[in-house]
Design a protein around this motif. Structure first.
Motif: not given
Lengths: 555, 321
Positions: A37-40, A108, A119, A123-124, A126, A187, A191
């Motif tokens: 997953t790349v979902d934070h 996160n 996100d 994301p990657r 992360n 990140n 962000t």
């Protein structure tokens, strides 16, 4: 007014789009859906599980230490095993648990939601940060299993440069963990700068985000120094090049400078996120915008910057020049100011608020009391002649536990309760959560108040054994640690019960104004079902209350 | 533990009282702040507990308040910093009249050397009412010398000297600790390593100290005279040149069989190595040199009477075996 307010979710606390979503970030099933997953939010949850496991491991070592010290003489382990136990307790708690605890887990999960982003910026990276953390943890685990890391978490030379090979594994592990911390920091900084929703200017930024931002700046700037230090240590150990070991022509005090140049700012990596959570909870359960919002926000930045200038206060007895000692003492005193500003503003926030004593609020108020003790005892240690006396005694141990546990851990658990329903979609039992809080609060104080007295009476740190006249206070401290441990066990079952049998939570159970309460619980995979636009501040309780009044009047 | 309070140990040095005074100043300031913070917080929580129909007041702002709680604590902190630094300087700079004692820390013992060269292990006899300066070094890793009753502490660093000074105000035994973590032997049981690296400061009056310097320390408890002599020989570096097995080729005369041996001197005379000859050879090694050892320059050693007796007893014992 009312239609406008409804459109941004003020009226009754339902999600902004009004629709009931069955789909959320937890919907996709299967191990692969988590590991790739790349979902934070999912990364935050995985980090949460990882840091809680580390906390458990560090806690077991803490209880072993306290049990050994229950009686004078050898109780359950040898001096050498004791030295390993306190080294692992410190190293695990600092590097594996407390540094990633709030930023990587709760940060996160909530930072992107609280700025209305879909996100984080990368994301990657992360996800990479999580995997790097795991690799670092594996290295540490090898060191633990091989069983001879006994240098203390500070790895002071020349003791560490002469110690066994397991120290190499531990140092390597921490070196790797540092990179996961840097990636999280990079990140977050990006962000916050680039991904804020329309309308969310800096003066509207939730204080949690301000705190995370200040923390991220330290992570990015300080952590590389730790990497350099550990790398130099590894070079010395493997090639015999004299850097820190005087037998090879090196300087052991240089290592202490390097080490604290990272590890002091790291103290603020640990405490700033705690302060960030407390700022949110105090505002939420007083139903007021934080008093002195700008001062609280900027004091985080001030602490982050001042934190870089005070590393020498760990070394007042190390043999630095008297002038260096003077400068570091003066700068150290300055750090107290922004910390004090926060405490005073939190108290002023309570004034004429509408206060509810929910579990997270109990933790936030405990934080203020315990952090005050931690901060005030810091003044003893910043004052030179008094520090010379108290340095490397239990007074210091008690002081930093009041800041790290009474501060950060208490805030972390408070935040966990505060956002639990949002993260899991489940309600926890307020009653039993309060029982756990009471045990933790009492246990913590019994454990560490007695250590202040032990220290001021001359009990030295990292001692396997002690003279008889210290027995009573050590006994108190050990019994306190068992109460504290019991509190965490109760807490574990409260949260477990909530996951298994907890009722479904609404999107905004406490009718709060923060942006994270505008989305469903658990949140949609993209955080908000429609694009988020910030039309009001995250603490505009007066608008929320007006709308509730209006709705009531209509009915 | 006379004079000690529930918070602080006894005040046994001239420096202790001023540290304690500052400690209590900070303590009471902290108590005042803590009671203030928690008191106001508690009052607000009770007073502004959420009630039906009562809304929270919209947050205002007050720059006066913000400036007040920034500046007032700052002034307080500057004062504390100033007092702490002043007191620190007094604690760092030893009076020029100080008695210098050489201290060496090593895993896991403390060695003390008096100005006349006499040495003590894990225990040091010192005069009351005299400023004493420890000049400290480490033989291996970091250590730190801490005397709670004196309120002094200083790290002991390999590769450099560090100093610590104090003036004791009372006679009696005072406990010192190592406060920089220095490990423990692997596998050993009981209290070993860092937490066992303790020292006793035996504070005596001036007269007793003078007498002590003349006569030297007495044998440690549990050691026979010859055993103590063996320990002194090994600790003092005699074994670098002197053998004790009667066989090996060492640069200096072998101790085994030395007692009552007939030796030819460089002067041509023959003497018997009796107690007096051994004593003289330790205190003034160049007075009478055995033929064949002319090129070896042994430095004079300083020992107390009891220590000399012990070394001679050891050499006698070696000759009887």
């Amino acid at each position: 007014m009312s239609t406008h307010a409804e459109s941004i979710g003020l009226a009754d606390g339902t999600a902004a789009d009004g629709a009931v979503h069955e789909e959320n970030y937890l919907s996709a099933k299967g191990i692969a859906s988590w590991l790739t997953t790349v979902d934070h939010k999912r990364i935050g949850i995985m980090y949460l599980i990882a840091v809680l496991l580390s906390f458990f491991a560090g806690g077991v070592f803490a209880l072993l230490i306290r049990t050994e010290l229950l009686f004078p003489g050898q109780t359950i382990m040898t001096a050498d095993q004791y030295n390993q136990a306190f080294t692992l307790h410190g190293a695990i708690m600092v590097f594996l648990f407390i540094i990633p605890s709030i930023p990587a887990a709760l940060g996160n999960f909530f930072l992107p939601i609280m700025i209305g982003a879909k996100d984080v910026a990368f994301p990657r990276l992360n996800l990479a940060s999580l995997y790097i953390w795991c690799i670092g943890a594996v290295f540490s685990l090898v060191a633990i299993i091989s069983g001879s890391v006994d240098t203390g978490w500070t790895f002071y030379t020349p003791y560490s440069s002469r110690a066994s090979g397991a120290v190499l594994w531990m140092a390597m592990g921490i070196f790797i963990l540092g990179f996961s911390s840097i990636l999280t920091g990079v990140n977050f900084v990006t962000t916050v700068h680039k991904m804020r929703a329309k309308g969310l200017h800096w003066s509207r930024l939730p204080l949690f985000v301000w705190g995370m931002y200040a923390t991220a700046v330290i992570q990015v700037l300080a952590t590389p120094v730790l990497a350099i230090t550990l790398l130099l240590l590894l070079v010395e150990k493997t090639t015999g090049l004299g850097i820190f070991d005087p037998a090879l022509g090196g300087d052991p005090v240089l290592f202490q400078h390097f080490f604290w140049f990272y590890s002091h700012p790291a103290v603020y990596i640990m405490i700033l996120p705690g302060m960030a959570i407390v700022s949110e909870i105090i505002a939420a359960f007083s139903r007021r915008k934080p008093f002195g919002y700008t001062y609280i926000a900027l004091s985080s930045v001030a602490i982050a910057l001042l934190g870089f200038l005070v590393w020498g206060h760990h070394m007042f007895t190390a043999g630095m020049s008297e002038y260096a000692v003077m400068v570091f003492s003066g700068l150290t005193m300055l750090v107290a100011i922004p910390s004090g500003v926060k405490v005073f503003n939190w108290i002023a926030t309570l004034y004429k608020g509408s206060i509810t004593l929910t579990t997270p609020m109990l933790y936030a108020l405990s934080f203020i009391a315990l952090f005050s003790i931690g901060g005030l005892t810091g003044i003893f240690l910043g004052t030179l002649s008094v520090d010379i006396f108290l340095h490397d005694t239990y007074f210091v141990v008690a002081h930093f536990h009041y800041v790290m546990v009474g501060g950060t851990v208490i805030a972390f658990i408070g935040g966990l309760h505060y956002w639990w329903s949002k993260m899991t979609g489940k309600v926890y039992s307020e009653r039993y959560a309060k029982v756990a809080w009471a045990l933790i609060f009492v246990g913590f104080n019994v454990t560490f108040l007695s250590q202040f007295v032990l220290g001021s009476r001359g009990m030295a740190r990292r001692y396997f054994d002690y003279l008889d006249h210290f027995h009573t206070l050590h006994g108190f401290s050990s019994i306190g640690s068992y109460i504290l441990g019991l509190g965490f066990v109760v807490l574990f079952f409260v949260l477990l019960h909530s996951l298994v049998k907890g009722e479904k939570a609404g999107p905004n159970p406490w009718n709060l104004a923060g942006y994270e309460w505008l989305t469903t619980s658990p949140p949609d995979a993209h955080n908000f079902a429609t694009e988020f636009v910030a039309e009001r501040g995250p603490y505009d309780y007066h608008l929320l209350d007006e709308n509730i009044d209006e709705a009531a009047a209509k009915a | 533990m006379e004079l000690s309070t529930y918070q602080l140990p006894a005040q046994l040095s001239t420096y202790a009282a001023e540290v304690d005074w500052l400690y209590y100043v900070i303590f009471w300031i902290s108590v005042a702040f803590f009671v203030g913070i928690v008191g106001v917080m508690g009052y607000f929580v009770v007073r502004y507990r959420s009630k039906p129909g009562v809304r929270a007041k919209k947050t205002g702002h007050s720059n006066t308040l913000e400036v007040a709680w920034t500046v007032l604590p700052l002034i307080l902190l500057i004062v504390l910093f100033h007092w702490g630094f002043q007191s620190y300087v007094r604690g760092s700079v030893a009076p020029s009249s100080s008695l210098d004692i050489r201290v060496r820390g090593a895993q896991w013992l403390w060695e003390f050397r008096h100005p006349n060269g006499m040495e003590e292990l894990n225990e040091v006899t010192l005069p009351v009412g005299t400023p004493i300066r420890f000049i400290m070094s480490s033989g291996d890793v970091l250590h730190s010398f801490f005397v709670p009753d004196f309120r002094v502490k200083q790290d002991v660093v390999p590769g450099r000297y560090s100093t610590l000074w104090f003036e004791a105000t009372k006679t009696g035994k005072v406990q010192a600790y190592c406060t920089e973590y220095c490990g423990a032997p692997e596998g050993a049981t009981g209290n070993v390593g860092h937490s066992a690296m303790l020292a006793t400061l035996n504070i005596v009056d001036e007269e007793t100290y003078e007498k002590f310097l003349e006569k030297g320390p007495a044998a440690p408890e549990g050691l026979s005279e010859a055993e103590w002599g063996k320990e002194l020989v090994e600790k003092s570096g005699c074994r670098t040149c002197h053998g004790v097995d009667g066989a090996s080729q060492m640069p200096a005369p072998n101790f085994k069989g030395l007692y009552m041996r007939e030796e030819k001197m460089t002067s041509g005379k023959t003497i018997v190595a009796d107690e007096n000859y051994i004593r003289e050879s330790i205190l003034q090694p160049q007075a009478k040199i055995v033929s064949g050892y002319e090129n070896l320059l042994m430095p004079p050693y300083k020992f107390g009477e009891a220590q000399l007796d012990a070394i001679i007893a050891y050499i006698k014992e070696l000759s009887q075996e």
